[in-house]
Scaffold this motif. Structure first.
Motif, PDB file in Angstrom:
ATOM      1  N   GLY A 173       4.252   0.975   9.613  1.00  0.00           N
ATOM      2  CA  GLY A 173       4.764   1.158   8.267  1.00  0.00           C
ATOM      3  C   GLY A 173       3.711   0.931   7.202  1.00  0.00           C
ATOM      4  N   ARG A 174       2.467   1.339   7.486  1.00  0.00           N
ATOM      5  CA  ARG A 174       1.370   1.161   6.547  1.00  0.00           C
ATOM      6  C   ARG A 174       0.834   2.519   6.083  1.00  0.00           C
ATOM      7  NH1 ARG A 174       1.425  -3.883   4.913  1.00  0.00           N
ATOM      8  NH2 ARG A 174      -0.799  -3.804   4.371  1.00  0.00           N
ATOM      9  N   MET A 175       0.169   2.518   4.938  1.00  0.00           N
ATOM     10  CA  MET A 175      -0.556   3.689   4.465  1.00  0.00           C
ATOM     11  C   MET A 175      -2.000   3.308   4.248  1.00  0.00           C
ATOM     12  SD  MET A 175      -0.582   5.710   0.840  1.00  0.00           S
ATOM     13  CE  MET A 175      -1.998   4.719   0.299  1.00  0.00           C
ATOM     14  N   VAL A 176      -2.925   4.131   4.735  1.00  0.00           N
ATOM     15  CA  VAL A 176      -4.337   3.863   4.504  1.00  0.00           C
ATOM     16  C   VAL A 176      -4.776   4.555   3.220  1.00  0.00           C
ATOM     17  CG1 VAL A 176      -4.902   3.541   6.930  1.00  0.00           C
ATOM     18  CG2 VAL A 176      -5.021   5.831   5.955  1.00  0.00           C
ATOM     19  N   GLY A 177      -5.789   4.000   2.588  1.00  0.00           N
ATOM     20  CA  GLY A 177      -6.293   4.597   1.362  1.00  0.00           C
ATOM     21  C   GLY A 177      -7.705   4.119   1.090  1.00  0.00           C
ATOM     22  N   ILE A 178      -8.241   4.524  -0.045  1.00  0.00           N
ATOM     23  CA  ILE A 178      -9.570   4.088  -0.448  1.00  0.00           C
ATOM     24  C   ILE A 178      -9.519   3.640  -1.903  1.00  0.00           C
ATOM     25  CG2 ILE A 178     -10.294   6.437  -1.109  1.00  0.00           C
ATOM     26  CD1 ILE A 178     -13.109   5.596   0.063  1.00  0.00           C
ATOM     27  N   GLN A 179     -10.015   2.451  -2.160  1.00  0.00           N
ATOM     28  CA  GLN A 179     -10.068   1.899  -3.508  1.00  0.00           C
ATOM     29  C   GLN A 179     -11.430   1.255  -3.715  1.00  0.00           C
ATOM     30  OE1 GLN A 179      -6.485  -0.607  -3.278  1.00  0.00           O
ATOM     31  NE2 GLN A 179      -5.437   0.813  -4.658  1.00  0.00           N
ATOM     32  N   ASN A 180     -12.115   1.669  -4.784  1.00  0.00           N
ATOM     33  CA  ASN A 180     -13.469   1.183  -5.053  1.00  0.00           C
ATOM     34  C   ASN A 180     -14.388   1.408  -3.849  1.00  0.00           C
ATOM     35  OD1 ASN A 180     -12.702   0.208  -7.654  1.00  0.00           O
ATOM     36  ND2 ASN A 180     -11.826  -1.599  -6.675  1.00  0.00           N
ATOM     37  N   ASN A 181     -14.192   2.548  -3.195  1.00  0.00           N
ATOM     38  CA  ASN A 181     -14.964   2.986  -2.025  1.00  0.00           C
ATOM     39  C   ASN A 181     -14.791   2.064  -0.816  1.00  0.00           C
ATOM     40  OD1 ASN A 181     -16.555   5.063  -0.917  1.00  0.00           O
ATOM     41  ND2 ASN A 181     -18.409   3.837  -1.089  1.00  0.00           N
ATOM     42  N   LYS A 182     -13.728   1.273  -0.796  1.00  0.00           N
ATOM     43  CA  LYS A 182     -13.419   0.426   0.347  1.00  0.00           C
ATOM     44  C   LYS A 182     -12.102   0.889   0.966  1.00  0.00           C
ATOM     45  CE  LYS A 182     -16.887  -2.442  -0.341  1.00  0.00           C
ATOM     46  NZ  LYS A 182     -18.034  -2.563   0.603  1.00  0.00           N
TER      47      LYS A 182
END
Length: 319
Positions: free
Chosen positions: A281-290
């Motif tokens: 039940g997770r979503m992956v993403g990118i924030q501040n290139n992390k």
């Protein structure tokens, strides 16, 4: 976890193939079998599932669209449809699922997770309208497609001294319009997140015309309304020769940019790592290139917003 599935759902986006490739190869690297589900949740319901090998994803990283195809599926929104999907997962012995798509796709992933089938969402949509990530797969490619088109339109707008209204995609989000407008020096950018006063748009055009400006570019996000309707209103209010271009589905196609290929590869691999670690039940993403991951329900409860500093800058630079 010995077997995982992967599907793409909703509107296609350049870079989805790179994400599929990353999921398949990362899973096989960890000795996990991978099954591709064709045509999204519709294919899941119908059992359109096949085992994927390393060669199954060869030579697709540079291709637009999605190797697994995509489809809308109203049936999967129902309890009966979801149960059919679960039966197919059980039949093939699939322990978890990676879902590549937008918010509608994630809602399906949420339902499966609630029913005991772990899912991880990978944000793939040109609209860039998913909270919890700075960028979604496909946004950069679509943006560059729009910029290339506007550059060409500006050439003819200059030659004929016309005002051009260009309608871009984005559904209810204005990111494509805002980024493209700022990158291409548009005189006016209309986005759903801001209620631009039509009279202000007219006065801006008139001021430009009075100081000798021969042409103008106006970007309209589809969530604001029809580009043709807006173009007609502009013509009637200013008496300037006005043309309208709707870029349409050209924005979804084409070979993904380097940025989208790298983003998709990173997110696809991250999704597999999270899934085999036991999370669901997770979503992956990118924030501040992390790389980051969020609870998918919390993501769906949030509302996307544009960067208001960028919007203000576009206003200041288009005086």
């Amino acid at each position: 976890m010995k077997k995982i599935g992967v599907l793409t759902s909703g509107g296609d986006a350049p870079g989805m193939n790179a994400a599929i490739r990353a999921v398949v190869r990362k899973a096989i690297y960890h000795d996990v079998e991978v099954y591709g589900i064709k045509y999204g949740y519709q294919g899941l319901i119908e059992g359109n599932i096949e085992k994927m090998e390393l060669g199954s994803v060869g030579d697709i990283i540079q291709r637009g669209g999605t190797k697994l195809y995509s489809a809308r599926c109203e049936e999967f929104k129902t309890e009966k449809g979801q149960q059919k999907g679960i039966e197919q997962l059980k039949k093939h012995g699939i322990d978890g699922l990676v879902v590549i798509g937008g918010d509608g796709s994630f809602r399906g992933a949420e339902k499966l997770t609630e029913k005991g089938y772990p899912c991880i969402g990978v944000p793939g949509t040109i609209d860039n309208d998913i909270p919890g990530t700075d960028f979604t797969i496909g946004f950069d490619t679509a943006l560059n497609t729009i910029i290339e088109a506007i550059d060409k339109i500006r050439d003819t707008a200059t030659s004929h001294e016309r005002t051009y209204v260009i309608e871009v995609m984005g559904r209810d989000a204005g990111d494509l319009a805002l980024w493209a407008g700022l990158a291409d020096g548009a005189e006016t950018i209309l986005v759903p997140e801001r209620n631009e006063d039509f009279e202000d748009v007219v006065q801006r055009l008139k001021r430009g015309h009075e100081r000798g400006k021969k042409h103008s570019i106006i970007i309209v996000a589809e969530g604001v309304g029809s580009g043709f309707d807006f173009g007609q209103r502009i013509k009637e209010a200013t008496d300037l020769e006005t043309r309208v271009t709707v870029l349409g589905h050209t924005q979804r196609g084409g070979s993904p940019t380097a940025a989208d290929r790298v983003l998709a590869s990173r997110l696809g691999a991250k999704a597999v790592d999270i899934l085999i670690s036991g999370k669901a039940g997770r979503m992956v993403g990118i924030q501040n290139n992390k790389l980051v991951d969020h609870d998918i329900i919390e993501v769906l409860d949030q509302k996307h917003s544009i960067d208001m500093e960028m919007y203000q800058l576009s206003q200041e630079l288009s005086i």
